[in-house]
Design an enzyme around this catalytic site. Structure first.
Site, PDB file in Angstrom:
ATOM      1  CG  ASP A  95      -2.066   0.948   1.147  1.00 57.90           C
ATOM      2  OD1 ASP A  95      -2.182   1.635   0.116  1.00 57.90           O
ATOM      3  OD2 ASP A  95      -2.865   1.007   2.088  1.00 57.90           O
ATOM      4  CG  ASP A  96       0.008   4.759  -0.056  1.00 51.17           C
ATOM      5  OD1 ASP A  96      -0.872   4.250  -0.765  1.00 51.17           O
ATOM      6  OD2 ASP A  96      -0.221   5.731   0.691  1.00 51.17           O
ATOM      7  CB  CYS A 137      -6.323   3.021  -2.111  1.00 47.67           C
ATOM      8  SG  CYS A 137      -4.832   3.526  -1.219  1.00 47.67           S
ATOM      9  CG  HIS A 160     -10.025   1.653   0.560  1.00 51.00           C
ATOM     10  ND1 HIS A 160      -8.981   2.520   0.410  1.00 51.00           N
ATOM     11  CD2 HIS A 160     -11.101   2.423   0.841  1.00 51.00           C
ATOM     12  CE1 HIS A 160      -9.379   3.759   0.600  1.00 51.00           C
ATOM     13  NE2 HIS A 160     -10.676   3.732   0.859  1.00 51.00           N
ATOM     14  CG  ASP A 166      -2.027   0.585  -3.444  1.00 50.30           C
ATOM     15  OD1 ASP A 166      -0.873   1.045  -3.378  1.00 50.30           O
ATOM     16  OD2 ASP A 166      -2.924   0.893  -2.632  1.00 50.30           O
ATOM     17  CG  HIS A 167      -1.348   3.997  -5.480  1.00 49.71           C
ATOM     18  ND1 HIS A 167      -0.598   4.613  -4.511  1.00 49.71           N
ATOM     19  CD2 HIS A 167      -2.539   3.701  -4.895  1.00 49.71           C
ATOM     20  CE1 HIS A 167      -1.296   4.717  -3.407  1.00 49.71           C
ATOM     21  NE2 HIS A 167      -2.475   4.156  -3.598  1.00 49.71           N
TER      22      HIS A 167
END
Length: 534
Positions: free
Chosen positions: A32-33, A72, A134, A349-350
């Protein structure tokens, strides 16, 4: 370009492969991130991510892998469905939040979307999702989970329906807006009988639901429709309200902790995935595990043994705890004896968030290498170019390096390709049988043919599947996050039978204890609840 083409380049398929090897276990690990410059196999020399490096050395490292979006919710929608999030209204909003904003809201991944989890479950896989979801939660009541993981192909779930939120100072606007909810509504919710129907004379639930509607109406009139366009951040909450609405740790539909506590949470999630791998392997079932890390999203939390271990920063400590978790999950595959028949995919995710700075001035966001921009920065390469690794022993050559562009949208067709899914091959399409004497079409060999590209039909208007829909004619859905009635929290979507589990009085929750200590009441004479809509 899809990853099936990539896998055709990487796969070393044996002509003597046994049937179990044609149905590999699937493990998808989502950071995540995490920025592409944050791990050492992509060039970071500040600290070493040992287990991710080992994963890369045993499989393929992708240098040009693109996320489906730079925030997200839409990026995870793309990963799960293999479709651009704009197809299902899961894209960022022009006048609303950029992600699903409330667990008890109606926005979320539509129930009719096909996910790779649903496809694998339909093919006989045991499926589990662990960690951050999410993608929305429910439609009519907490338990229906129409937007949740169990509504999209996962047999079981343990994790956060929402995400982590940074615990900054609450602004005066959000405090003023949320004061009625804190002072009048939440006390009534806590006192309400959690099991309907209400007892005679018990006004609390009816009073709370009415007050909730009035609170939302106030937001609608003063913040959302206060001018020609909604005001900025009309969907925001104070931290106290945030923890009530969105801070649940959930097993399937049962709230385990509310609000969840960060201490030891990474270890609890890893232990859950380890148990799942051991159980599925012991039962001899092919399985899909999606483990969605909370790291290195802020707030940056680690177990005590990881604090300062990087010698670099809190963010680096966070990445190393995630790397440790990757190592534990890879070890679980080894211990269960299934590593050689398991396709492991790790990705972010990014890209990393560039703007984050802690109260002491220390940077708390990721590093996106040489690429410009980062999280939430539109189409900037730093927000889209992400680390991605694949390992499948005996199928993907160890130490491979893939330079061609690939995408998170490719995961669904890639997994279906790995399973060798196909459709019946009718010699005469008008007859629709395989021409076999026993009249039974097989699921392999000459009786099937593989679709490239997949076909799309409107089975309501065309149940015989005669008129294929060109992909360019697929409609684009308006963003759900632009729609007030979908984004805002709804009282009926709360876990009513579990409200007693909310432990707001036990923690420092930015003033939550003030209204908690004051209690609450209907404000009416018992037996006169009709004015509250009963």
């Amino acid at each position: 370009m899809v990853l099936t083409v990539l896998l055709c380049t990487l796969l070393v398929v044996s002509t003597t492969a046994t049937e179990p090897e044609l149905r590999p276990n699937i493990v998808v690990l989502i950071a995540d991130d995490l920025g592409i410059g944050d791990i050492s196999c992509y060039g970071n020399d500040s600290f070493r991510t040992t287990h991710l490096d080992r994963l890369a050395s045993q499989g393929a490292l992708l240098t040009h892998h693109l996320a489906g979006a730079t925030v997200c919710t839409p990026s995870r929608t793309a990963l799960l469905t293999g479709r651009y999030p704009v197809r299902s209204g899961m894209q960022e909003a022009r006048h609303g939040p950029v992600v699903v904003r409330n667990v008890p809201g109606r926005a979320g991944l539509p129930a009719d979307e096909m996910t790779f989890a649903r496809a694998l479950r339909d093919a006989g896989y045991r499926t589990q999702f662990v960690g951050k979801w999410h993608q929305g939660w429910s439609c009519e009541r907490w338990e229906d989970q129409c937007h949740g993981p169990r509504g999209h192909g996962f047999d079981s779930f343990f994790g956060l329906p929402f995400s982590l939120m940074e615990e900054g100072e609450d602004g005066p606007v959000s405090q003023r807006r949320d004061e009625p909810l804190l002072r009048h509504v939440l006390p009534e919710l806590m006192l309400a009988d959690p099991q309907p129907p209400l007892r005679p004379g018990d006004c609390h639930r009816a009073a709370a639901e009415l007050a909730w509607r009035l609170w939302l109406d106030t937001i609608n009139q003063t913040d959302f429709r206060g001018g020609s366009t909604p005001r900025a951040n009309w969907w925001g909450h104070t931290m106290a309200v945030e923890k009530f609405l969105n801070y649940q740790l959930v097993r399937d539909s049962t709230v385990v902790d509310w609000p969840y506590q960060l201490a030891g949470l990474t270890q609890r999630l890893v232990a859950e995935s380890e148990r799942f791998v051991a159980s599925a392997a012991r039962d001899g079932e092919p399985f899909l595990l999606v483990h969605s890390f909370l790291h290195p999203h802020t707030p940056l939390f680690t177990a005590p043994e990881f604090r300062g271990v990087s010698g670099h920063s809190r963010y680096a400590d966070n990445v190393l705890e995630m790397d440790w978790a990757v190592g534990r999950l890879l070890a679980a595959l080894d211990a269960a004896g299934v590593a050689d028949n398991t396709l492991v995919h790790f990705l972010s995710d990014h890209g990393g968030q560039l703007e984050l700075v802690g109260p002491d001035g220390q940077r708390e966001g990721g590093h996106n290498g040489v690429f410009r921009g980062g999280k939430a920065q539109g189409g900037a390469e730093g927000g889209l170019r992400v680390p991605a690794l694949f390992r499948w022993p005996g199928r993907i050559a160890a130490g491979s390096r893939v330079e061609v562009p690939t995408s998170a949208l490719d995961l669904l067709p890639t997994l279906l390709e790995a399973l060798h899914l196909a459709v019946a091959n009718y010699p005469d399409p008008a007859v629709e049988h395989c021409g076999r004497a026993d009249g039974l079409c097989a699921c392999h060999g000459d009786d099937v043919r593989r679709l490239d590209p997949p076909r799309l039909f409107d089975v309501q208007a065309d149940p015989a599947e005669r008129r294929e829909i060109p992909s360019e004619q697929v409609p684009v859905a308006p963003s759900q996050m632009d729609q007030f009635e979908l984004v805002v929290p709804r009282a009926e979507l709360l876990p009513w039978g579990q409200l007693h589990k909310f432990r707001g009085a036990d923690f420092d929750m930015h003033g939550l204890h003030k209204w908690w200590e004051n209690g609450g009441s209907c404000g009416v004479v018992p037996g006169q609840c009709e004015e509250y809509g009963r």
